[in-house]
Motif scaffolding. Structure first.
Motif, short mmCIF file in Angstrom:
data_model
loop_
_atom_site.label_atom_id
_atom_site.label_comp_id
_atom_site.label_asym_id
_atom_site.label_seq_id
_atom_site.Cartn_x
_atom_site.Cartn_y
_atom_site.Cartn_z
N GLU A 90 0.84 -1.19 0.00
CA GLU A 90 0.00 0.00 0.00
C GLU A 90 0.88 1.25 0.00
O GLU A 90 0.55 2.25 -0.65
N GLU A 91 2.01 1.17 0.68
CA GLU A 91 2.93 2.31 0.71
C GLU A 91 3.49 2.60 -0.68
O GLU A 91 3.60 3.77 -1.09
N ASP A 92 3.84 1.55 -1.42
CA ASP A 92 4.35 1.72 -2.78
C ASP A 92 3.31 2.42 -3.67
O ASP A 92 3.63 3.37 -4.40
N LEU A 93 2.09 1.92 -3.61
CA LEU A 93 1.02 2.48 -4.43
C LEU A 93 0.71 3.93 -4.03
O LEU A 93 0.46 4.78 -4.88
N GLN A 94 0.74 4.19 -2.72
CA GLN A 94 0.46 5.54 -2.25
C GLN A 94 1.55 6.51 -2.71
O GLN A 94 1.26 7.67 -3.05
N LYS A 95 2.78 6.06 -2.74
CA LYS A 95 3.88 6.91 -3.21
C LYS A 95 3.66 7.31 -4.67
O LYS A 95 3.91 8.46 -5.06
N GLU A 97 0.75 7.45 -6.22
CA GLU A 97 -0.39 8.36 -6.28
C GLU A 97 -0.01 9.75 -5.78
O GLU A 97 -0.43 10.76 -6.35
N ASP A 98 0.81 9.81 -4.72
CA ASP A 98 1.26 11.11 -4.20
C ASP A 98 2.12 11.82 -5.23
O ASP A 98 2.06 13.05 -5.36
N ARG A 166 -2.97 8.03 -13.46
CA ARG A 166 -4.03 7.70 -12.51
C ARG A 166 -4.76 6.44 -12.95
O ARG A 166 -5.08 5.57 -12.13
N ARG A 173 -3.72 -1.41 -8.93
CA ARG A 173 -4.40 -1.73 -7.67
C ARG A 173 -5.36 -2.91 -7.86
O ARG A 173 -5.51 -3.74 -6.97
#
Length: 205
Positions: A90-95, A97-98, A166, A173
């Motif tokens: 989840e951290e990888d994906l959030q990075k 997206e950020d 996006r 995901r």
């Protein structure tokens, strides 16, 4: 590293050329050959930027064509996507997206070369999500070559990068490797076509 035959196909050169390149890398202490059933050519621990410089040198000498580099980038990125779909946290994906949000909301214009580095940072984050240090190294090497080409002929970025990324992360995901790979390949092809046009005009002038 991949087998000689695979690298020859990847870069569009003969196996003899691959063998000579590997011999040079081994003499430089960048790789080592290990015999046996589980043997092969392995990258030694050290400074990953050395690999980038080696590939850049080959490009500068005209030993690697832009077509071969593009094919290798697509193949490598596809493999990275397949691993990222399985291993990304989840951290990888959030990075990722950020990074998309930060780039989209950039308040002030960024100078050309800085913008190139900024827009290509996404690929480093994607590679990191594969949790394979060799793929990270190779991805970063090819990305830096693209950066150099972009800087040489002017960034002139595509306008739909944010929307594409996006959609890409959404597919990632969902674990939809085929759609994620298809979107990314189409985007990389558009970038390559833009660069090829600029290079062609530069040669004509």
């Amino acid at each position: 590293m991949p087998a000689e035959r695979d690298m020859a196909e990847m870069f569009g050169i003969s196996r003899q050329s691959v063998r000579e390149a590997l011999r040079g890398l081994e003499m430089s202490g960048l790789v080592e050959s290990r015999p046996g059933v589980t043997g092969g050519v392995f990258i030694r621990e050290g400074d990953p930027s050395v690999v980038t410089r080696a590939v850049n040198d080959l490009v500068s000498l005209g030993a690697l064509s832009s077509e071969s580099l593009f094919e290798a980038r697509v193949m490598l990125t596809t493999d990275v996507i397949r691993l990222a779909a399985i291993r990304a946290t989840e951290e990888d994906l959030q990075k990722m997206e950020d990074d998309i949000v930060a780039f989209d909301q950039q308040a002030t214009p960024i100078p050309g070369e800085q913008r190139t580095v900024r827009v290509t940072n996404f690929y480093s984050l994607l590679a990191a999500a594969s949790h394979n240090e060799v793929l990270v190294m190779l991805m970063n090497s090819l990305t830096e070559i693209v950066q150099a080409r972009l800087n040489k002929f002017g960034p002139d970025p595509l306008t739909d990068v944010t929307r594409m990324r996006r959609r890409f992360v959404k597919h990632l995901r969902a674990g939809d490797v085929d759609k994620a790979s298809s979107d990314m390949e189409a985007h990389l092809k558009r970038v390559e076509n833009r660069l090829a046009e600029k290079e062609k005009k530069a040669l004509a002038n």
